[in-house]
Enzyme design. Structure first.
Site, PDB file in Angstrom:
ATOM      1  N   GLY A 135       0.814  -1.207   0.000  1.00  0.00           N
ATOM      2  CA  GLY A 135       0.000   0.000   0.000  1.00  0.00           C
ATOM      3  C   GLY A 135       0.849   1.259   0.000  1.00  0.00           C
ATOM      4  O   GLY A 135       0.529   2.239  -0.684  1.00  0.00           O
ATOM      5  N   GLU A 193      11.136   8.896 -29.117  1.00  0.00           N
ATOM      6  CA  GLU A 193      12.319   8.404 -29.841  1.00  0.00           C
ATOM      7  C   GLU A 193      12.115   6.990 -30.378  1.00  0.00           C
ATOM      8  O   GLU A 193      13.013   6.155 -30.333  1.00  0.00           O
ATOM      9  CB  GLU A 193      13.553   8.452 -28.934  1.00  0.00           C
ATOM     10  CG  GLU A 193      14.068   9.844 -28.675  1.00  0.00           C
ATOM     11  CD  GLU A 193      14.531  10.549 -29.944  1.00  0.00           C
ATOM     12  OE1 GLU A 193      15.220   9.922 -30.747  1.00  0.00           O
ATOM     13  OE2 GLU A 193      14.154  11.721 -30.120  1.00  0.00           O
TER      14      GLU A 193
END
Lengths: 599, 599
Positions: B401, B424
């Site tokens: 968590g 790219e």
């Protein structure tokens, strides 16, 4: 691109009854119409608009959610919506808020764990939202291991009260949604101590804030735990931190349906079976699986439409470029996710049946199927939420650069979905529970104890260890029995191999720890088998609508054969199929991709 | 948990020379000291603080970044930092900003594609930031397919100008960072048209905003494209949209190093080889691979420290719970990522050498290694960025968590890294380029043309098709030659099998399209081989420091054997290894996990 409606072009190709497919997805005409009506209600109400949400700073974002929650409550009252309708409405408002915990955890906890008197006292206040509740279980240092919670509830016989206390930093309650700013009350889980003895972790109703000025009561410290993943997502929620400095509550605020503490501080077990709590767990996990299919379907819908509209490369003679949906690389990533959405939908539907079945048995004091049902729901919660979180991110990538913009909807969908892999059981911890159950089942095979439910196939383990897949052509992979046997054999063989490896350890717990990563793999194989088999079962039913069953069959095979391809290491290493058969499955998969039709 | 420093406990176990390991990571003592000095400079300067960034609304967030960028520039000037030092400083400021594009794309484009006169005119302005530039290539409807860009640059011989124009909605420039609010100039890529003839896509320097009042110039429309993934992340950047309505620029603002347009509108090729652009591509991708290892190392560092501090389950007699780093499930997920960080680091280091080699060859007009270098860098960009994005998210999950909180640093790290999979070169498109090169290489094997560089192993294809892995014990997997041969055989056999399947199609392009998903798998196998082999090569070098080489060897085998386990379907289906050998590799992997030591 102007003037060309690529979606219309794709939609015109549809050869199945679209309305019937919608009903097949929703489960029934009633369910479809209800959700459709609530969707329209929310979409047409300017107060529920989501535009610009991602641009807001935290404070404005939170205020915005408060405003919507209040408006939703007003509409629910004005339109006298049923609880089911109200649930759908909140669902389409599509913003996590304190009301989720109030309705989804606080009220159900009182209903499930409170005595009749407690329900009569607290539920009316909660239903009218005169009090707002949250669910305070997790602590800073304690999540999966509920028995490790440190908050204490010590009974004081002199005053007939419990003293709720946070003895350490790590015992701070951490995460409860609705706690940070809104809740007036909480169900607090704490170690019960009476007469100097510990009696495990139990739930207590604790008032946190004044009903007059909303300030935290003396001895109670509350904070907001700060920003979470994503722009909007769970930042609309006031997840909080909470500590108690010897807070006193009356004895009758312990939830006492199962265990009662008497005036003298004695613990008395009621005649309500403790197993009831597992029934609730089956229910909660069933809704999580249903939610997985919904979240996944939203992401797949966005990525599919994008793929139909987006064109790139392949222009000939200066004409239009190729729709990216026509690329096999796009299809092989997208279509298995579309198939997964349906697979999870149908396994979720089956889980509803399982919950009814378990409930009826519990009422008849029949606990025999509970361990299997518990393992099965744990595994399906883990499998579907992990796959869905990954799939939403994959859909985002399938939209190229545009998927990175919040305008695509996908970044928020991912950020808001991600915690499903952690809450209600960390997904790896759950798979270890499944593995433990499978190992136990295998170890008992010799003893004549018949495996039930989703593990029934292990009763045929001797056959499954020896069977030979007889696929000779790609089309042979379109037989349900062939697919099912391959998945059963793979899972059975992995389970047996793990059990054999475990038996080499003197101490079984050491073995379980050492081999846990392998055991998780076996648990995954078992859970995938469940999903595949429930999808196949579904198709045996009469599904109305021209071409609907045919399309669903394609998706079913895409789901199964894609898993078979992706996990071919399992199938090959256990000798369930040959490399040639794996290659034929892959050929069949490619051919199925060409037959997928959209709407 | 108070009073126990779990990290100190882990650190005391260290048996290797930590400083030497830092230098091995950085590449040299100089590199380590430089980055360390810049890191301290940024960390100690309150103006660069990152606290609270995630809580800000978009407007405040953007202003905050402007402030930091201005402060960074001030410090760079005050301290007279070198370009290298300034780069590191901006890197540690750790917020995407318009300066990244100004220094990273605008200036390099002028240096790489501008004539000497153009460089003399524009670079001094850019270096002093008297003009701020962005890089306007991508369009709303056009990303990967650069040749499909729609913006036009039509030469008007009457006025000796180019007319830059956006003919359609889809031709809107879309994404350039720095464009939305800051840039005064852009390198704009457009289809060159002279005398009614098209001459492909070229770059043009276009002024966008007034240097007096910063308003867009007449005929230029600019906007911000809105919120992106994550709270902070790229929302600190003003990615923009841009259209031109017949904007005129002087002829000498076309970047003419390679192709010149004369006063008459004739196109004249200069004697600068067009291949130079590939040299730049190798350079850019080399930095992307290096950045991948850095981003991954940050995530792994957070997840490792968390795993050492976090305890869950396994408490005996009320004592402390087990550190989660001691669970095999945690190790089997985390340690391969730690190993990947080093693997990508070293392959990035090797790419630096490759860039030097390619540059020297280009200067000597030797283009022979260029296709291989191009394919290799494309593949490594794809492999490392995909793996890194997935790994950051996995590290987030490994923190349970707590990983969902921005306080863990992981949500922002993921959101800011995710676009590396797209920019790219989309990672799937790049793998298809690799696959195309591999298929070409295989098809030429008979012709006597020797494969070079990272494809040299395909010259031994006959051996690799027949070789038998002779692993008989788990320890046999700790021989570099054994590991290398398994990866070479897998890749070679997959390539040859794909080439055979392709040859069944009458039209090779149809075959390539139909089998593209399979071809991507072969490309991945080839790229993984490159990373494994460069890691092994690195360990042949003399790496100073007690125990450093030993730890790196462990990581190298973890990297390779984890891939072998994860992709065992490839290895098994091609008959490179037996199921028994796969199982032994898995045993060895578990044993290696026990030998990993932290700092």
């Amino acid at each position: 691109m102007k003037g060309v409606d690529h979606l219309a072009h794709e939609r015109n190709k549809t050869e199945f009854d679209v309305d019937a497919m919608k009903i097949a997805w929703a489960g029934s005409r009633h369910a479809f119409e209800l959700s459709d009506r609530m969707a329209r209600l929310v979409a047409s109400d300017p107060a529920f608009q989501k535009d610009g949400r991602t641009r807001l700073g935290r404070k404005e974002l939170f205020k915005n959610t408060l405003r919507k929650a209040a408006h939703a409550w007003k509409r629910i009252l004005e339109l006298r919506l049923t609880e089911e309708e109200a649930g759908w409405l909140r669902n389409f408002v599509d913003e996590p808020s304190f009301t989720d915990l109030h309705w989804g955890m606080f009220i159900p906890a009182i209903k499930g764990q409170g005595t009749d008197e407690q329900q009569q006292k607290w539920l009316p206040l909660a239903y009218k939202m005169q009090i707002i509740g949250c669910y305070a279980q997790t602590e800073l240092g304690h999540g999966s291991n509920v028995q490790g919670l440190e908050t204490t509830a010590t009974f004081d016989p002199e005053t007939d009260e419990f003293v709720i206390h946070s003895p350490t930093l790590t015992s701070s309650k951490w995460w409860p949604g609705g706690l940070g700013k809104v809740s007036t009350h909480a169900i607090v889980y704490a170690r019960l101590i009476t007469n100097g003895q510990e009696h495990g972790v139990h739930g207590f109703i604790v008032q946190l804030r004044s009903l007059d000025d909303h300030m935290p009561l003396p001895g109670i410290t509350i904070g907001d735990i700060g920003m979470k993943f994503g722009n909007g997502a769970y930042n609309t929620m006031d997840n909080g931190v909470l500590t108690f400095d010897h807070i006193r509550i009356p004895r009758n605020q312990m939830l006492m349906r199962v265990l009662q503490v008497t005036r003298e501080g004695k613990c008395v077990q009621s005649n309500v079976p403790r197993q009831l709590i597992y029934g609730t767990m089956v229910f909660v996990r069933q809704t999580i699986v249903a939610d997985a299919s919904t979240a996944l379907s939203r992401a797949v819908c966005i990525a599919t439409r994008y793929s139909a509209v987006r064109r790139q490369f392949g222009s000939q003679d200066g004409g239009m470029e190729t729709q990216v949906i026509d690329y096999k690389t796009q299809q092989s990533r997208l279509f298995p996710l579309l198939a997964s959405a349906y697979a999870f939908r149908f396994v979720g539907e089956w889980l509803k049946w399982l919950y009814t079945d378990v409930t009826q048995r519990l009422q008849a004091n029949d606990f025999s199927t509970l361990p299997e049902a518990h393992a099965c729901t744990a595994g399906l919660k883990s499998l579907t939420t992990t796959a869905t979180a990954d799939a939403i991110e994959e859909c985002r990538k399938l939209c190229g650069g545009h998927g990175y913009l919040c305008a695509s909807g996908l970044p928020e969908l991912f950020a808001v979905y991600a915690p499903a892999c952690t809450y209600e059981g960390d997904n790896v911890v759950l798979l270890l529970q499944v593995a433990r159950f499978l190992m136990k089942t295998v170890s008992q095979l010799g003893s004549g104890k018949k495996p039930v439910g989703t593990t029934a196939y292990l009763g045929r383990v001797q056959d499954l260890l020896q069977c030979c897949c007889d696929v000779q052509t790609a089309e042979d992979w379109l037989k349900p029995s062939v697919v099912l046997e391959a998945f059963e054999a793979r899972s059975a063989r992995m389970c047996v191999a793990r059990a054999q490896n475990l038996s080499k350890f003197e101490n079984p717990e050491d073995g379980f720890a050492e081999l846990s990563a392998d055991l998780v793999e076996a648990a995954v194989a078992h859970c995938q088998l469940i999903v595949v088999s429930k999808f196949i079962d579904k198709l045996q039913q009469d599904i109305p609508g021209k071409g609907v069953n045919q399309q669903l069959q394609n998706l079913c095979y895409i789901y199964a054969l894609n898993l078979l391809h992706k996990y071919r290491g399992d199938f090959l290493s256990t000798g369930c199929i040959t490399p040639k058969q794996a290659s034929l499955a892959n050929d069949q998969l490619r051919s199925l991709y060409s037959q997928v039709i959209f709407q």
